[in-house]
Write a protein that holds these residues in place. Structure first.
Motif, PDB file in Angstrom:
ATOM      1  N   LYS A   1       4.114  20.977  -7.853  1.00 21.71           N
ATOM      2  CA  LYS A   1       5.296  20.665  -8.634  1.00 21.71           C
ATOM      3  C   LYS A   1       4.903  20.284 -10.066  1.00 21.71           C
ATOM      4  CE  LYS A   1       9.479  18.084  -7.922  1.00 21.71           C
ATOM      5  NZ  LYS A   1      10.072  16.915  -7.300  1.00 21.71           N
TER       6      LYS A   1
ATOM      7  N   ASN B   1      -3.132  12.246 -14.747  1.00 27.98           N
ATOM      8  CA  ASN B   1      -2.715  10.997 -14.108  1.00 27.98           C
ATOM      9  C   ASN B   1      -1.603  11.208 -13.094  1.00 27.98           C
ATOM     10  OD1 ASN B   1      -4.162   8.532 -15.126  1.00 27.98           O
ATOM     11  ND2 ASN B   1      -3.779   9.653 -17.022  1.00 27.98           N
ATOM     12  N   GLU B   2      -0.787  12.205 -13.336  1.00 29.10           N
ATOM     13  CA  GLU B   2       0.260  12.505 -12.368  1.00 29.10           C
ATOM     14  C   GLU B   2      -0.374  13.042 -11.083  1.00 29.10           C
ATOM     15  OE1 GLU B   2       3.465  14.498 -14.396  1.00 29.10           O
ATOM     16  OE2 GLU B   2       4.429  15.018 -12.494  1.00 29.10           O
TER      17      GLU B   2
ATOM     18  N   ALA C   1      -6.233  -1.861 -15.719  1.00 29.93           N
ATOM     19  CA  ALA C   1      -5.135  -1.397 -14.880  1.00 29.93           C
ATOM     20  C   ALA C   1      -3.949  -0.958 -15.730  1.00 29.93           C
ATOM     21  CB  ALA C   1      -4.718  -2.491 -13.901  1.00 29.93           C
TER      22      ALA C   1
ATOM     23  N   TYR D   1       8.818   1.790 -12.990  1.00 30.96           N
ATOM     24  CA  TYR D   1       7.726   1.472 -13.904  1.00 30.96           C
ATOM     25  C   TYR D   1       6.506   2.356 -13.630  1.00 30.96           C
ATOM     26  CZ  TYR D   1       4.246  -0.995 -16.595  1.00 30.96           C
ATOM     27  OH  TYR D   1       3.255  -1.296 -17.507  1.00 30.96           O
ATOM     28  N   ARG D   2       6.172   2.482 -12.358  1.00 30.73           N
ATOM     29  CA  ARG D   2       4.993   3.275 -12.002  1.00 30.73           C
ATOM     30  C   ARG D   2       5.155   4.731 -12.394  1.00 30.73           C
ATOM     31  NH1 ARG D   2       2.168   1.498  -6.405  1.00 30.73           N
ATOM     32  NH2 ARG D   2       2.258   3.732  -6.010  1.00 30.73           N
TER      33      ARG D   2
ATOM     34  N   PHE E   1       5.134   4.884 -16.450  1.00 32.88           N
ATOM     35  CA  PHE E   1       3.956   4.505 -17.228  1.00 32.88           C
ATOM     36  C   PHE E   1       2.641   4.896 -16.576  1.00 32.88           C
ATOM     37  CE2 PHE E   1       7.210   1.919 -19.177  1.00 32.88           C
ATOM     38  CZ  PHE E   1       6.906   2.090 -20.518  1.00 32.88           C
ATOM     39  N   LEU E   2       2.619   5.063 -15.281  1.00 32.92           N
ATOM     40  CA  LEU E   2       1.353   5.437 -14.659  1.00 32.92           C
ATOM     41  C   LEU E   2       1.257   6.918 -14.375  1.00 32.92           C
ATOM     42  CD1 LEU E   2       0.598   2.445 -12.274  1.00 32.92           C
ATOM     43  CD2 LEU E   2      -0.013   2.788 -14.652  1.00 32.92           C
ATOM     44  N   SER E   3       2.392   7.608 -14.228  1.00 31.77           N
ATOM     45  CA  SER E   3       2.212   9.030 -13.979  1.00 31.77           C
ATOM     46  C   SER E   3       3.085   9.909 -14.865  1.00 31.77           C
ATOM     47  CB  SER E   3       2.330   9.361 -12.495  1.00 31.77           C
ATOM     48  OG  SER E   3       3.646   9.484 -12.087  1.00 31.77           O
TER      49      SER E   3
ATOM     50  N   PRO F   1       0.842  -1.203   0.000  1.00 25.39           N
ATOM     51  CA  PRO F   1       0.000   0.000   0.000  1.00 25.39           C
ATOM     52  C   PRO F   1       0.876   1.252   0.000  1.00 25.39           C
ATOM     53  CG  PRO F   1       0.100  -0.931   2.197  1.00 25.39           C
ATOM     54  CD  PRO F   1       0.834  -1.873   1.302  1.00 25.39           C
ATOM     55  N   GLY F   2       0.396   2.284  -0.631  1.00 24.92           N
ATOM     56  CA  GLY F   2       1.246   3.457  -0.814  1.00 24.92           C
ATOM     57  C   GLY F   2       2.454   2.999  -1.610  1.00 24.92           C
ATOM     58  N   GLU F   3       3.613   3.158  -1.013  1.00 27.68           N
ATOM     59  CA  GLU F   3       4.816   2.668  -1.679  1.00 27.68           C
ATOM     60  C   GLU F   3       5.515   1.635  -0.804  1.00 27.68           C
ATOM     61  OE1 GLU F   3       6.532   6.627  -2.235  1.00 27.68           O
ATOM     62  OE2 GLU F   3       6.356   6.304  -4.384  1.00 27.68           O
TER      63      GLU F   3
ATOM     64  N   GLN G   1      -3.082   6.160   0.139  1.00 28.14           N
ATOM     65  CA  GLN G   1      -2.710   4.827   0.615  1.00 28.14           C
ATOM     66  C   GLN G   1      -1.867   4.917   1.881  1.00 28.14           C
ATOM     67  OE1 GLN G   1      -3.674   1.784  -0.679  1.00 28.14           O
ATOM     68  NE2 GLN G   1      -5.066   3.089  -1.820  1.00 28.14           N
ATOM     69  N   LYS G   2      -0.986   5.903   1.895  1.00 29.52           N
ATOM     70  CA  LYS G   2      -0.142   6.050   3.082  1.00 29.52           C
ATOM     71  C   LYS G   2      -0.981   6.416   4.290  1.00 29.52           C
ATOM     72  CE  LYS G   2       4.152   7.119   0.747  1.00 29.52           C
ATOM     73  NZ  LYS G   2       5.121   8.145   0.361  1.00 29.52           N
TER      74      LYS G   2
ATOM     75  N   GLN H   1      -2.041  10.035  -9.405  1.00 33.63           N
ATOM     76  CA  GLN H   1      -1.061   9.149  -8.766  1.00 33.63           C
ATOM     77  C   GLN H   1      -0.580   9.718  -7.434  1.00 33.63           C
ATOM     78  OE1 GLN H   1       0.924   6.181  -9.264  1.00 33.63           O
ATOM     79  NE2 GLN H   1      -0.933   5.643 -10.363  1.00 33.63           N
TER      80      GLN H   1
ATOM     81  N   VAL I   1      -1.250   7.587  -4.080  1.00 37.16           N
ATOM     82  CA  VAL I   1      -0.178   7.048  -3.242  1.00 37.16           C
ATOM     83  C   VAL I   1      -0.260   7.613  -1.825  1.00 37.16           C
ATOM     84  CG1 VAL I   1       2.307   7.174  -2.869  1.00 37.16           C
ATOM     85  CG2 VAL I   1       1.417   6.446  -5.072  1.00 37.16           C
TER      86      VAL I   1
ATOM     87  N   GLN J   1       6.093  10.544 -15.686  1.00 39.70           N
ATOM     88  CA  GLN J   1       7.264  11.339 -15.297  1.00 39.70           C
ATOM     89  C   GLN J   1       8.522  10.734 -15.905  1.00 39.70           C
ATOM     90  OE1 GLN J   1       7.180  12.586 -11.065  1.00 39.70           O
ATOM     91  NE2 GLN J   1       5.523  11.135 -10.851  1.00 39.70           N
TER      92      GLN J   1
ATOM     93  N   TYR K   1      -3.798   3.047 -19.230  1.00 36.01           N
ATOM     94  CA  TYR K   1      -3.075   4.297 -19.407  1.00 36.01           C
ATOM     95  C   TYR K   1      -1.621   4.026 -19.809  1.00 36.01           C
ATOM     96  CZ  TYR K   1      -1.054   8.871 -18.825  1.00 36.01           C
ATOM     97  OH  TYR K   1      -0.376  10.024 -19.063  1.00 36.01           O
ATOM     98  N   ALA K   2      -1.023   3.028 -19.173  1.00 37.75           N
ATOM     99  CA  ALA K   2       0.349   2.670 -19.537  1.00 37.75           C
ATOM    100  C   ALA K   2       0.421   2.299 -21.013  1.00 37.75           C
ATOM    101  CB  ALA K   2       0.839   1.515 -18.672  1.00 37.75           C
TER     102      ALA K   2
END
Lengths: 354, 295, 563
Positions: C533, C500-501, C153, A312-313, A316-318, A300-302, C511-512, C504, C508, A320, C156-157
C-alpha cells in the motif's frame, strides 16, 4: 481574593458544608439565555425590551456591544475549529505528507479523492476507536464507583477530615505526563506494584503490566483511575452533602434501609451531578494521550493505542498525514455528535429538576 | 454502652478505610518523591530487591537537572555524560502558562460577559465553545501547526501563549459565565442609573463582585496550561520546550533513561498545581465541572 | 523555590561539577549550549565523495604525519594521530570555514541538532586534560557550535515537524539512516553535491573513509544518487556473550551432555536458541538472551534473523518491490524471534537498550544483541557496571541459518545517526554548516571523538578500527570482532522514501506476533499488505528505482565469519 478564592474554611475545618450552600440544581452547561425581543433571560439577561425609540436604540447598542465582546472568542473558535477542520478535510482528500515535498496548501497536486477514507473504516482505526471507547468506559465506570465509595466514606466527620480530603485531591493535580512517568516506574515487572502483590499473594508475581497485550490497556486505565477517582470523589461529595439532612432523617425514622434511602432520596437529588461528572470525565478520558504515551507508547503492537496515540503515531512516526487528517475529520464528527447528545441529556435532566 | 461501643467501632472502621484509601492513592506520589532522592543504584531493583526507601539519600538528581553532576567527583562522572539544564524549560513552562492564562482570561471573560449579559452568540456559541474543549487536541493540532508556521508562531513563546489561551478559553467562558450569572441584575442597573456606561458598569460594579471567581478561574487555567504535554510536543521544537516535554527527553549516553533525574523534575513539576489547588479548594468543584456545579 | 533548587544544584563546593577545572568550564558551557533542551549531538561528518570519481584518495586526501603546522588536537600524547594538513578533508574544511567566516558567510554560532547521548562526544574534554572536539573547531575557525538535544525516540517526529514547518532554527538537522529518503523528499535536507565536489570529503578514502566501503557510504549518505546526509555512527547489530559462562569448563560439559555438541558462541540461530535455553535461569538472576524486542528497537532483531535466511542474503522485496517478507523465510525468522522471547526478560517487549545495558552490567544475561558502545560504557567502577561485566563480555557476529549447507550470517546496520544541512536554515550559512560536517566526520576527527566515552557515537570509519584510543575505549576484543562483523553487514530498511512507514508497519505487526495477538504468518502478511500500500501510494516506479539503486550496498556473498 483572600475571601473568595482562599481556603474553604468549613471544609478545611472538617465541618460539613451547609446544605443551602451546596448545590441543589446545577446550572448546566446549557445554552445561554437567548437574546431577543422581550426575552427576560434571568438574573443577568438582556434588559427588558421597552417600547420607546430610546429603549430600542439602547437595545441595539447593547447587541452591538455583546457582539463585540464575544468577537475575540469567535476568532479563536474559527482559528481552532473551523480552520483546522477545513484544512484537515482538504488534506484528507489527498495523499499529502511533508515528504511529498509540497506545502500543505499544494496538496491538490496529489489529490486522491476518498482513498484515505478506505483506511478510516478499516480494522486498524475501528479497533482503536472501540478500544478507546472501552478504555474510557471502564476507566470512568471504575472512577465513578470508587469515587462514590470514597465520597460516602468522607460524608461524616472524623479526625483529620480536612487533611484527608486535601490529600485525596493530590493525584488529580499531578501533571498527566508525570502521572504516566510514575506509573511507568510502578508497573515495571520487577517494580513496586508487583512487589506488593508478591507480598500479599502467594508466589512471585511478575505481571508484565506494560508489555502484555491484555495488561497494557489495563495499566493505562489504572493510571487514569488513580488520577481521576479524586475528581469523582470531590464532585460526588459535593452532591451528597447537598442532600437535605431532614429528608434522610425522616426516612430513617420511617425505617427505610440504607439502600432504600440511597435509591429513593439521595440518588434522585444527585443524579444531575452524577451525569455532569460522568460526561465531563468521559470527554477527557476519550482524549487520553499523555500518560499512555509515557507508559506504553500505545504498545505492545497497538494494544493500548488510544485514538490520540494512534493519530500521533501515524502522523509523526510514519508520515501518513493525509490519513491522519481523514481520521481527525471522523473523530471531530463523532465527538460533535456525542457533544450535542451530552448537552441535550444534561438539559433534560435540568428541565426535569425545575 | 454497647451502642457506644458499636459507634466507636464504626468510627474506627471508617478511619481504617479512609487510611487505607489514602495509602493507596498516595503511594504513587510517595514513589515519585523518594525516587527523586535515590542514587542511581537504587532506581531499579537489584537482584529482586526493591528499594522501598532510599538507602543513600541524595540531592544528586536535582543537581543533575540543573546542570550539575549527579555523582560528584567520582572520576566517572563523564559516564553520566552531557549536562542538562531544566531551568530554561521550567521557565518556558512558567511564561507560557502564565501568558496563556492571562490571554485566556481576557478573551474568555469578555466572551462570557457577552454571553451572560447580552446573550450574544445565541444558543450556538456556547455549544461551539464547549465542543472545542471536547476535541482531542491531536485532531486539530496538525492544521494548527501549519497555521503557526505561516504566522511564524511555531516554536516561539508567543505561539505557545496563544495556543494555550485558545485551548483553555472555553473553560474560562463557562466558568466565568456561571459567576456572571450570579451577579444580580440590579447591581449593574444601579450603576447605569448612576451614569456609568455599560462597560463602566462592568468595570465598577460587576467585576469587583466576581474577583474571587476570576482568581479561581485563573489558577485553574494555569494548572491546565502547566499540565500540557501534547501541544508543546507538537508546536515547539527546541527553542521553547516546556518542562513536561523536557522530562520525557532526559537521557544519558550510557544508561538511557534517568529515573532519578526525571523524578526530580517531576517532583518540581507537581508542586505548583498541588499548592494552587489547595488555594482554590473552595471553588474546585465548580471549576472542574465548567461551572455547572456551583458551590 | 526554583532559585533555591538552582542554588542547590550549583552549590556544594564539596562536590565540584566536574573532575578538572577544564571539565567544569566545559560542563557549564555545554549546559548553556544545551539551554532549552538537552543537548545532544550528532556527529558527523561528511566527507568526500568519490562516487563521482573526482579525486579519489591518494596522498592529497590523506593527512600527512604530524608536524608543526598541523590542525587538530594538540598537546597530549597521541594527539598527532588526529592532526591533519591543510590539503586533507578536515584541513580543507577548516580552511573553507575560515574563508567563509571572513566573507561573512558563516554565523557566529552554528546550531546543531544532536542526540542527548551524543553531545558528550563533542563537548567532553578527551582524553583527560585535552580539549574537546568543539573547542578545537572553535579555536581553529572562530565559529561556535551550539548543540540542541533531541530524544532519539522523537528524532524522526522532530525532523518531520521541521520539514512540515520549514523550521530553519537548526543549521544542522539530525536524522537516522532510514530517514534520508523522506526528509530529502520533504525538502529538509540540502543536496550536498556542490559542496562535496568543492571540498572533497574523505568518505571513500581507503584509510579515513567509511568502513564497509563505497556501498555503505552510498547507503548512509545518498538518496537518489545525490548526497544529502553525513553519517556519524556505526550501529552494526553486534552480539555479545559472557566469557565466564561460555568458556567455563563445567558449563561446557553440562551443555554437551544435554545438547550433544560443543558450547561455543552460537554460529546458527538454532544453536542460539539452545544456548539461550541452557543459560536461562531466572531463579538465579540469569537470562538466556536479552536481544531486544521492544517497539522501535526490537525490529532489527527480526531483520538480522531474516537477512540470513537466504544465500547470499535475503532481501525485503523483489525487483518489482513485491514484498518477500511473508514467505517461508520471514516466517522462519519470526518464529525464531517469537520462540526465544521466553529466554529473555519477562518485560522483553518493553525492554529497550536502557534496561538491557543495566541488566548486562549486573551480569544478568548470558547473551544479547547490543550497540557497539556497550563495552565502552561497561567499565569497572562505573555505576552501570557494578560487577565488572565489561571484562567478561565477548562480541561476536550475529548467528545465521544453514542455507543449503552454507551457514549464512549477516549483521544489520540500522538506526545510525547522521547529520545534514537544514535546507530551511539561512542559505548563506549552508556551506559553513556543511564544512563543519565534513570536518567532524573526517577520519582523524571522527576517530578521536568516537573514542570519547562521553557519548554513544560508534566507530564507522576505517581508521576507528585501527586506533589505539578507540581500541582502549571499546576494548580490543570488541574492535577485533567488529572488523569481522562489518564487511558482511546487510542494510536494514533505508535509502527509500517511506522507510519509516515501512518500518512502522513491520514494527507494529512484529509486536502483535511477539505478544501473541497475531500468528507469525498473519503478522507478516499484514506487513506485506501495508508495504504494498505504501509503495503504491508513493509511486511504485520511483520506489523500485530507489530500491534497485541501493543494491550495491547489499552483501554479495554469504558472510561466513566466525567469531
Amino acid at each position: 481574593m483572600a475571601d473568595e478564592g482562599g481556603y474553604d474554611h468549613r471544609l478545611m475545618s472538617g465541618e460539613p458544608l451547609s446544605t443551602t450552600e451546596a448545590v441543589t440544581s446545577p446550572s448546566l452547561p446549557s445554552p445561554a439565555p437567548v437574546a431577543g425581543e422581550g426575552g427576560d433571560g434571568g438574573v443577568a439577561g438582556p434588559a427588558p425590551a421597552g417600547g420607546s425609540p430610546g429603549a430600542a436604540r439602547a437595545r441595539r447598542a447593547n447587541e452591538r456591544l455583546g457582539r463585540r465582546l464575544v468577537l475575540p472568542g469567535q476568532v479563536m473558535l474559527i482559528g481552532l475549529v473551523t480552520f483546522p477542520a477545513l484544512v484537515a478535510l482538504y488534506i484528507s482528500f489527498t495523499r499529502w505528507s511533508p515528504s511529498t515535498g509540497y506545502d500543505w496548501y499544494e496538496a491538490f497536486r496529489v489529490w486522491s479523492w476518498l482513498s484515505n477514507y478506505d483506511g478510516v473504516f478499516g480494522a486498524s482505526f475501528l479497533s482503536a476507536f472501540i478500544r478507546t471507547v472501552l478504555m474510557t468506559g471502564v476507566a470512568v465506570g471504575l472512577e465513578f464507583a470508587l469515587g462514590l465509595g470514597i465520597a460516602l466514606l468522607f460524608m461524616s466527620r472524623f479526625p483529620m477530615h480536612r487533611v484527608g480530603s486535601v490529600l485525596m485531591l493530590i493525584p488529580m493535580m499531578i501533571t498527566p505526563a508525570v502521572a504516566g512517568f510514575i506509573f511507568f516506574l510502578l508497573l515495571q515487572s520487577n517494580g513496586p506494584v508487583n512487589g506488593i502483590l508478591s507480598a500479599v499473594v502467594p508466589g512471585n508475581v511478575e505481571l508484565r503490566w506494560l508489555s502484555d497485550p491484555t495488561l497494557a490497556p489495563i495499566a493505562v486505565v489504572l493510571a487514569d483511575v488513580w488520577q481521576w477517582t479524586p475528581f469523582m470523589f470531590l464532585i460526588l461529595l459535593a452532591g451528597l452533602l447537598a442532600v437535605p439532612d431532614d429528608q434522610v432523617k425522616a426516612a430513617q425514622i420511617l425505617g427505610a434501609s440504607w439502600a432504600q434511602i440511597f435509591r429513593r432520596i439521595v440518588l434522585p437529588i444527585i443524579k444531575p451531578i452524577i451525569l455532569i461528572a460522568l460526561i465531563l470525565r468521559a470527554m477527557e478520558a476519550f482524549k487520553l494521550f499523555d500518560s499512555a504515551w509515557l507508559m506504553t507508547k500505545g504498545g505492545p503492537g497497538e494494544a493500548s493505542s488510544t485514538i490520540s496515540v494512534k493519530l500521533y503515531r501515524d502522523a509523526f512516526l510514519s508520515d501518513q498525514w493525509s490519513y491522519v487528517a481523514a481520521l481527525a475529520i471522523v473523530v471531530m464528527i463523532v465527538v460533535s455528535l456525542a457533544a450535542a447528545r451530552a448537552v441535550r441529556s444534561l438539559e433534560r435532566v435540568q428541565e426535569a429538576q425545575t | 454502652m454497647s451502642a457506644l461501643a458499636k459507634r466507636r467501632a464504626g468510627v474506627i472502621l471508617r478511619l481504617g478505610a479512609v487510611a487505607a484509601t489514602l495509602v493507596v492513592f498516595l503511594f504513587p506520589v510517595y514513589w515519585l518523591v523518594t525516587m527523586a532522592f535515590k542514587p542511581q543504584q537504587e532506581w531499579a531493583p537489584t537482584e529482586g530487591q526493591i528499594f522501598w526507601l532510599p538507602h543513600d539519600w541524595t540531592f544528586g538528581n536535582f543537581r543533575r537537572i540543573f546542570g550539575g553532576s549527579a555523582t560528584g567527583d567520582s572520576g566517572l562522572s563523564f559516564l553520566i555524560s552531557t549536562p542538562i539544564d531544566a531551568l530554561t524549560p521550567i521557565l518556558n513552562s512558567l511564561v507560557a502558562s502564565v501568558g496563556g492564562t492571562a490571554l485566556a482570561l481576557v478573551i474568555g471573560t469578555s466572551t462570557a460577559y457577552g454571553i451572560s449579559r447580552f446573550g450574544a452568540g445565541g444558543k450556538v456559541l456556547p455549544f461551539q465553545i464547549l465542543q472545542l474543549r471536547m476535541f482531542p487536541p491531536i485532531a486539530i493540532i496538525i492544521p494548527v501547526l501549519f497555521l503557526w508556521t505561516y504566522l511564524k508562531l511555531f516554536d516561539t513563546l508567543p505561539g505557545l501563549v496563544i495556543i494555550y489561551a485558545a485551548i483553555t478559553f472555553p473553560f474560562v467562558v463557562w466558568l466565568m459565565r456561571s459567576f456572571f450569572d450570579e451577579v444580580p441584575r440590579e447591581i449593574r442597573e444601579a450603576a447605569i442609573v448612576d451614569g456609568c456606561s455599560e462597560l463602566g458598569a462592568f468595570r465598577k460594579a460587576v467585576l469587583p463582585l466576581v474577583r474571587g471567581g476570576l482568581a479561581t478561574t485563573a489558577l485553574f487555567v494555569f494548572i491546565l496550561n502547566w499540565s500540557d504535554f501534547l501541544i508543546a510536543l507538537v508546536l515547539t521544537s527546541q527553542r521553547v520546550h516546556t518542562a513536561p516535554v523536557f522530562l520525557s527527553q532526559i537521557q544519558s549516553a550510557a544508561t538511557g533513561q534517568e529515573y532519578g533525574s526525571q523524578a526530580a523534575l517531576g517532583l518540581i513539576l507537581i508542586i505548583p498545581p498541588v499548592l494552587l489547588s489547595i488555594l482554590i479548594q473552595r471553588h474546585l468543584v465548580r471549576g472542574l465541572t465548567f461551572g455547572a456545579v456551583k458551590r | 523555590m526554583l532559585q533555591l533548587i538552582r542554588k542547590l544544584a550549583e552549590g556544594a563546593p564539596s562536590e565540584p561539577a566536574e573532575t578538572s577545572s577544564t571539565g567544569a568550564t566545559m560542563t557549564r558551557r555545554g549546559a548553556l549550549a544545551a539551554l532549552g533542551t538537552g543537548g545532544l549531538t550528532l556527529a558527523l561528518a561528511a566527507c568526500g565523495d568519490d562516487a563521482n570519481d573526482k579525486t579519489p584518495t591518494g596522498a592529497a586526501t590523506t593527512p600527512a604525519p604530524a608536524s608543526g603546522s598541523k590542525g587538530g588536537p594538540k598537546g597530549w600524547d597521541g594527539a598527532e594521530r588526529y592532526q591533519y594538513t591543510a590539503d586533507s578533508a578536515p584541513g580543507r574544511a577548516v580552511e573553507a570555514a575560515k574563508k567563509l567566516k571572513a566573507e561573512g558567510k558563516a554565523p557566529d554560532t552554528l546550531v546543531v541538532g544532536m542526540y542527548a547521548g551524543s553531545v558528550g562526544n563533542y563537548t567532553q574534554p578527551f582524553p583527560k586534560g585535552a580539549k574537546s572536539v568543539v573547542d578545537v573547531w572553535e579555536e581553529e575557525t572562530g565559529i561556535k557550535i551550539k548543540f540542541v538535544s533531541i530524544d532519539p525516540a522523537q528524532a524522526y517526529a522532530k525532523a518531520t515537524q521541521q520539514a512540515a514547518t520549514k523550521d530553519g532554527s537548526l543549521n544542522i538537522a539530525l536524522l537516522g539512516m532510514a530517514d534520508v529518503g523522506d526528509l530529502a523528499e520533504a525538502g529538509l535536507l540540502l543536496d550536498l553535491s556542490e559542496y562535496v565536489d568543492r571540498h572533497q570529503p574523505d568518505w571513500n578514502d581507503p584509510k579515513w573513509g567509511y568502513a564497509g566501503g563505497e556501498q555503505i557510504t552510498h547507503l548512509f549518505n545518498y538518496y537518489n544518487g545525490k548526497p544529502y546526509a553525513v553519517a556519524s555512527d556505526g550501529d552494526f547489530n553486534m552480539w555479545i556473550g559472557r566469557r565466564d559462562l561460555f568458556e567455563d569448563a563445567k558449563e561446557q560439559r553440562d551443555f554437551k551432555a544435554k545438547y550433544g555438541y560443543d558450547l561455543k558462541y552460537p554460529q546458527t540461530w538454532s544453536q542460539q536458541r539452545d544456548m539461550a535455553e541452557f543459560f536461562h535461569r531466572p531463579d538465579q538472576g540469569l537470562l538466556g538472551s536479552t536481544d531486544l524486542r521492544a517497539p522501535a528497537w526490537g525490529w532489527i532483531n527480526f531483520v538480522t534473523r531474516y537477512s540470513s535466511t537466504g544465500n547470499p542474503v535475503q532481501m525485503y522485496w523483489d525487483d518489482e518491490m513485491r514484498p518477500l517478507i511473508a514467505g517461508e523465510e520471514g516466517v522462519k525468522a519470526l518464529k525464531h524471534l517469537v520462540e526465544t522471547t521466553k529466554f529473555g526478560s519477562k518485560d522483553a517487549l518493553s525492554w529497550t537498550w536502557e534496561q538491557q545495558y543495566a541488566n548486562w552490567g549486573k551480569r544478568g544475561a548470558a547473551m544479547s544483541n547490543s550497540f557497539n558502545n556497550l563495552t565502552k560504557f561497561m567499565k569497572k567502577g562505573s555505576p552501570l557496571d557494578p560487577k565488572d561485566s565489561g571484562a567478561v563480555t565477548q562480541a561476536f557476529n550475529a548467528p545465521g541459518w544453514d542455507v543449503g549447507g552454507t551457514i549464512v550470517r549477516h549483521s544489520s546496520i540500522y538506526f545510525n545517526q547522521a547529520s545534514a544541512v537544514n535546507a530551511f536554515s539561512p542559505s548563506k550559512y549552508h556551506e559553513a554548516a556543511y564544512v563543519f560536517l565534513q570536518w567532524v566526520a573526517s577520519g582523524p576527527i571522527y576517530t578521536w571523538l568516537t573514542a570519547n566515552p562521553g557519548g554513544y557515537q560508534d566507530p564507522c570509519k576505517i581508521a576507528c578500527l585501527e586506533d589505539p584510543l578507540v581500541s582502549e575505549s571499546y576494548t580490543p576484543r570488541t574492535i577485533e570482532a567488529l572488523k569481522g562483523i562489518i564487511p558482511g553487514t546487510a542494510p536494514s530498511i533505508a535509502g527509500l522514501a517511506g522507510a519509516n512507514e515501512y518500518i512502522q508497519a513491520l514494527d507494529v505487526n512484529l509486536q502483535k506476533a511477539l505478544s501473541g495477538q497475531s500468528s507469525p504468518e498473519k503478522a507478516l502478511e499484514e506487513v506485506a499488505k501495508a508495504w504494498d500500500k505504501t509503495t503504491d501510494k508513493l509511486g511504485r516506479d520511483k520506489q523500485v528505482a530507489a530500491w534497485k539503486a541501493q543494491r550495491p550496498a547489499w552483501p554479495t556473498k554469504a558472510d561466513t565469519t566466525t567469531v
